[in-house]
Each structure stands twice: as C-alpha cells, then as structure tokens.
Design a protein around this motif. Structure first.
Motif, PDB file in Angstrom:
ATOM      1  N   LEU A  71      52.495  29.717  47.151  1.00 53.78           N
ATOM      2  CA  LEU A  71      53.896  29.900  47.514  1.00 53.78           C
ATOM      3  C   LEU A  71      53.926  30.758  48.786  1.00 53.78           C
ATOM      4  N   VAL A  72      54.686  30.315  49.800  1.00 50.81           N
ATOM      5  CA  VAL A  72      54.751  31.095  51.038  1.00 50.81           C
ATOM      6  C   VAL A  72      55.639  32.320  50.806  1.00 50.81           C
ATOM      7  N   THR A  73      55.051  33.512  51.076  1.00 51.65           N
ATOM      8  CA  THR A  73      55.824  34.742  50.871  1.00 51.65           C
ATOM      9  C   THR A  73      56.292  35.344  52.202  1.00 51.65           C
ATOM     10  N   GLY A  74      55.757  34.880  53.319  1.00 51.32           N
ATOM     11  CA  GLY A  74      56.219  35.406  54.604  1.00 51.32           C
ATOM     12  C   GLY A  74      55.191  35.207  55.702  1.00 51.32           C
ATOM     13  N   ILE A  75      55.369  35.981  56.771  1.00 54.84           N
ATOM     14  CA  ILE A  75      54.453  35.931  57.917  1.00 54.84           C
ATOM     15  C   ILE A  75      53.969  37.358  58.153  1.00 54.84           C
ATOM     16  N   ALA A  76      52.654  37.523  58.306  1.00 51.17           N
ATOM     17  CA  ALA A  76      52.071  38.866  58.421  1.00 51.17           C
ATOM     18  C   ALA A  76      52.230  39.421  59.833  1.00 51.17           C
ATOM     19  N   ALA A  77      51.930  40.708  59.976  1.00 47.66           N
ATOM     20  CA  ALA A  77      52.093  41.384  61.272  1.00 47.66           C
ATOM     21  C   ALA A  77      51.187  40.795  62.355  1.00 47.66           C
ATOM     22  N   ASN A  78      50.101  40.120  61.944  1.00 48.72           N
ATOM     23  CA  ASN A  78      49.228  39.495  62.953  1.00 48.72           C
ATOM     24  C   ASN A  78      49.559  38.014  63.142  1.00 48.72           C
ATOM     25  N   GLY A  79      50.654  37.545  62.536  1.00 44.63           N
ATOM     26  CA  GLY A  79      51.071  36.153  62.695  1.00 44.63           C
ATOM     27  C   GLY A  79      50.516  35.221  61.627  1.00 44.63           C
ATOM     28  N   SER A  80      49.697  35.725  60.708  1.00 44.48           N
ATOM     29  CA  SER A  80      49.147  34.873  59.640  1.00 44.48           C
ATOM     30  C   SER A  80      50.257  34.440  58.685  1.00 44.48           C
ATOM     31  N   ALA A  96      48.177  30.409  42.663  1.00 44.36           N
ATOM     32  CA  ALA A  96      48.582  30.238  41.254  1.00 44.36           C
ATOM     33  C   ALA A  96      48.100  31.376  40.370  1.00 44.36           C
ATOM     34  N   THR A  97      47.043  32.082  40.839  1.00 41.44           N
ATOM     35  CA  THR A  97      46.531  33.190  40.033  1.00 41.44           C
ATOM     36  C   THR A  97      47.212  34.509  40.404  1.00 41.44           C
ATOM     37  N   GLY A  98      48.154  34.449  41.357  1.00 48.31           N
ATOM     38  CA  GLY A  98      48.853  35.664  41.771  1.00 48.31           C
ATOM     39  C   GLY A  98      48.152  36.404  42.902  1.00 48.31           C
ATOM     40  N   ARG A  99      47.084  35.806  43.427  1.00 52.60           N
ATOM     41  CA  ARG A  99      46.337  36.440  44.519  1.00 52.60           C
ATOM     42  C   ARG A  99      47.057  36.207  45.848  1.00 52.60           C
ATOM     43  N   ASP A 100      47.150  37.269  46.677  1.00 55.80           N
ATOM     44  CA  ASP A 100      47.771  37.123  47.999  1.00 55.80           C
ATOM     45  C   ASP A 100      46.725  36.716  49.032  1.00 55.80           C
ATOM     46  N   ILE A 101      47.060  35.704  49.828  1.00 54.91           N
ATOM     47  CA  ILE A 101      46.124  35.164  50.825  1.00 54.91           C
ATOM     48  C   ILE A 101      46.829  35.162  52.179  1.00 54.91           C
ATOM     49  N   GLU A 102      46.082  35.483  53.251  1.00 59.86           N
ATOM     50  CA  GLU A 102      46.645  35.363  54.608  1.00 59.86           C
ATOM     51  C   GLU A 102      45.828  34.344  55.377  1.00 59.86           C
ATOM     52  N   VAL A 103      46.483  33.360  55.952  1.00 57.28           N
ATOM     53  CA  VAL A 103      45.782  32.310  56.697  1.00 57.28           C
ATOM     54  C   VAL A 103      46.184  32.418  58.171  1.00 57.28           C
ATOM     55  N   LEU A 104      45.177  32.561  59.045  1.00 57.69           N
ATOM     56  CA  LEU A 104      45.473  32.800  60.464  1.00 57.69           C
ATOM     57  C   LEU A 104      45.781  31.519  61.231  1.00 57.69           C
ATOM     58  N   VAL A 105      45.069  30.434  60.900  1.00 55.43           N
ATOM     59  CA  VAL A 105      45.326  29.146  61.577  1.00 55.43           C
ATOM     60  C   VAL A 105      45.279  28.030  60.546  1.00 55.43           C
ATOM     61  N   GLY A 106      45.906  26.915  60.844  1.00 55.89           N
ATOM     62  CA  GLY A 106      45.787  25.793  59.919  1.00 55.89           C
ATOM     63  C   GLY A 106      46.961  24.842  59.996  1.00 55.89           C
ATOM     64  N   ASP A 107      46.830  23.769  59.225  1.00 58.28           N
ATOM     65  CA  ASP A 107      47.894  22.775  59.112  1.00 58.28           C
ATOM     66  C   ASP A 107      48.537  22.908  57.747  1.00 58.28           C
TER      67      ASP A 107
END
Ligand code: BT5
Length: 276
Positions: A237-246, A252-263
C-alpha cells in the motif's frame, strides 16, 4: 487524424519574449524535427550551454522514454522539451529532480483540468491514462552533478489516431479532456515558469520543501501497487513519498519499504495489476 491547420502553431517568439531574463528558458533552441530533444540538449550541455537552456522540437523521430522505451512524438501537436540544469549538488541528491519537474507539469496541466495527478516517479495521468512523461538524465564528475537534462513530453493536441493501437487505451491528450485544441505556447510558457519556481525551491530548501505538494498531487497514495525496480518486485500500500523522493510502501506483513526507482502498476485487488 486532426487537421494540422486547425491547431495553433507554437510561437517560439512569444515564448522567448515571455522568458526574457528568466533562469529557465531565456535561451531557447527550437527545431522543426530532431531525433530527441534530450539528445540535442545533452550535446549542448556537453559543449557548455548555460543552465536554463531549453530545447523544443515540433516533432521527434526517436523520442525516448526510460530504459530504452520510446516516446510517441507526432508533429505539430504536442510539446517535446528538454531543459539543461546545473544544480551544485551531489549526484545522490539529483533523483528527486524528476519529481520536481513532474510537479510543475501536473500543476500546469491542472490549469486545464483538475483531474491530472502525478504518478511516481515520472508520469502525469488523467483518469489513469498517461498525458505526460519526464525523462531525467544526469552527467556527474567526481560525485557532483555536472548537468541534468530534464526531458518533458506532454500530449497536448494528439488524437487517438496519433497513437499506435497498443497505446490507445493508456494514452490521452489534454485536447481529449478539454474537448478543444489547446494553445501550446500558453502551455509551454506556464510550464517553464512553474518549473523555474519549483526548481528554485528545490535549490534553496531541498526536495523536502516540494515533498508535501508532491504527495498532494500524487495519485498513488492509498493505492495497492506493485513496483518493479529491475532487480526486485515489491507489493504494498502506498503510504507517501520520502524525503529523498523514494516511494513509501507498506507490505502485507506491515513492513515499510522505500523504493528509489521503478515502474509502478496499480493493483485492482480483485484482478491483479491493471496498468503500468
Ligand atoms: C517516459 O518514459 O514517460 C518519459 C518520456 C519523456 C519524453 C520526453 S519528450 C522530450 C524529451 N526528449 C525525449 O527523447 N524524451 C523526453 P517511460 O516511463 O519509460 O514511459 C514510456 C512508455 O510510455 C512507453 O513504453 C509507452 O508505453 C508509453 N508512451 C509512449 N509514448 C507515449 C505518449 N506519447 N503518450 C502516452 N504514453 C506514451
């Protein structure tokens, strides 16, 4: 196909007058047709062109997207533009520039329709169809940015016939939404002025200043998505955009992930991914 004579021409003189003395667009190079405005801008930047130099073409024979993809660029209808930036920042701080440009594009399009949203990292969509894409390319020296080329393509007056069959359901133009031809000169003028404003904010305060606007314009927050960064595929689930643009996801497990580039593909939870 739309009759070309019904479309207002792009007036480079008007644009030139409007941008006199500005940081972005006071030097404009206009071409009837080029391979890619990003390629031309890259060449000019390598030869020393100043920050804010803009390349605009009325058509592109090899318009480029990311990762070797192409950008459909029919003549006399749309905007194909590349801007040379020379921010005095480390290379690692440059990726959010794509979002800075995306914000400026989305804000400009919203002057014509409030339905435009930003789709991280580089698209603007209207009703889930792509109206604009941004291609940012950087050259660095010793870890510092030498220049960044910000390439922006906007479907302004294209009609369905201009797109190959496989894009007809996913691409849209401003004209499709407004129901009448849109003045490309007015659009370009507004876009350059917004880009300058957002770029100044980025230079003076960093991406954190623009991040709230970016989140407000983002059509992804609260959506279930899949993100493919070339090496991995993430879902959440998208929760927002990080300070570095990620892009920030919660899986699904509740883990927060930041992705810097991608489709990103938006997942219609009952049917799987629905768009790229
Ligand atoms: C982008 O890449 O969206 C960046 C596009 C940047 C184009 C500008 S035009 C001025 C400057 N000069 C250039 O040569 N490029 C820049 P990406 O996220 O990779 O999306 C590319 C994908 O969008 C393609 O694979 C198609 O699926 C789709 N596409 C291609 N042309 C399109 C169009 N005109 N409208 C909507 N979708 C398009």
């Amino acid at each position: 196909m739309t009759s070309d004579t019904s479309l207002p021409p792009l007036s480079i003189e008007t644009l030139h007058d409007a941008r006199a003395g500005a940081r972005i667009g006071c030097t404009l190079h206009y071409f009837d047709s080029v391979d890619s405005t990003n390629t031309v801008a890259h060449r000019l930047a390598t030869d020393g062109a100043a920050e804010g130099t803009v390349v605009i073409a009325d058509s592109q024979t090899k318009g480029r997207g990311r990762l070797g993809r192409s950008w459909v660029s029919p003549p006399r209808r749309n905007l194909y533009m590349s801007v040379i930036l020379r921010p005095a920042i480390v290379a690692g701080a440059a990726p959010p520039l794509s979002l800075v440009a995306g914000v400026a594009v989305a804000e400009t399009i919203r002057d014509w329709t409030p339905r435009a949203v930003l789709k991280w990292p580089n698209d603007v969509l209207i009703d889930r169809r792509k109206v604009s894409g941004v291609l940012t390319e950087m050259e660095a020296d010793d870890g510092w940015v030498r220049f960044v080329i910000v390439g922006i393509g906007v479907n302004i007056n294209s009609t369905a016939d201009d797109f190959p069959a496989e894009l007809r359901d996913t691409a849209v133009s401003l004209r499709d939404i407004v129901g009448a031809p849109v003045d490309r000169t007015a659009f370009a003028e507004s876009l350059l002025s917004r880009l300058e404003q957002r770029y100044d904010q980025f230079l003076h305060g960093g991406f954190v200043i623009i991040r709230p606007v970016c989140e407000r314009l983002s059509g992804l927050t609260g959506q279930h998505v899949q993100v493919d960064d070339g090496a991995h595929r993430y879902a959440g689930l998208v929760t927002g955009i990080a300070a570095n643009g990620s892009l920030c996801l919660r899986d699904a497990t509740g883990r927060d992930i930041e992705v810097l580039v991608g489709d990103v593909s938006i997942i219609n939870t009952s049917e799987g991914p629905t768009e790229r």
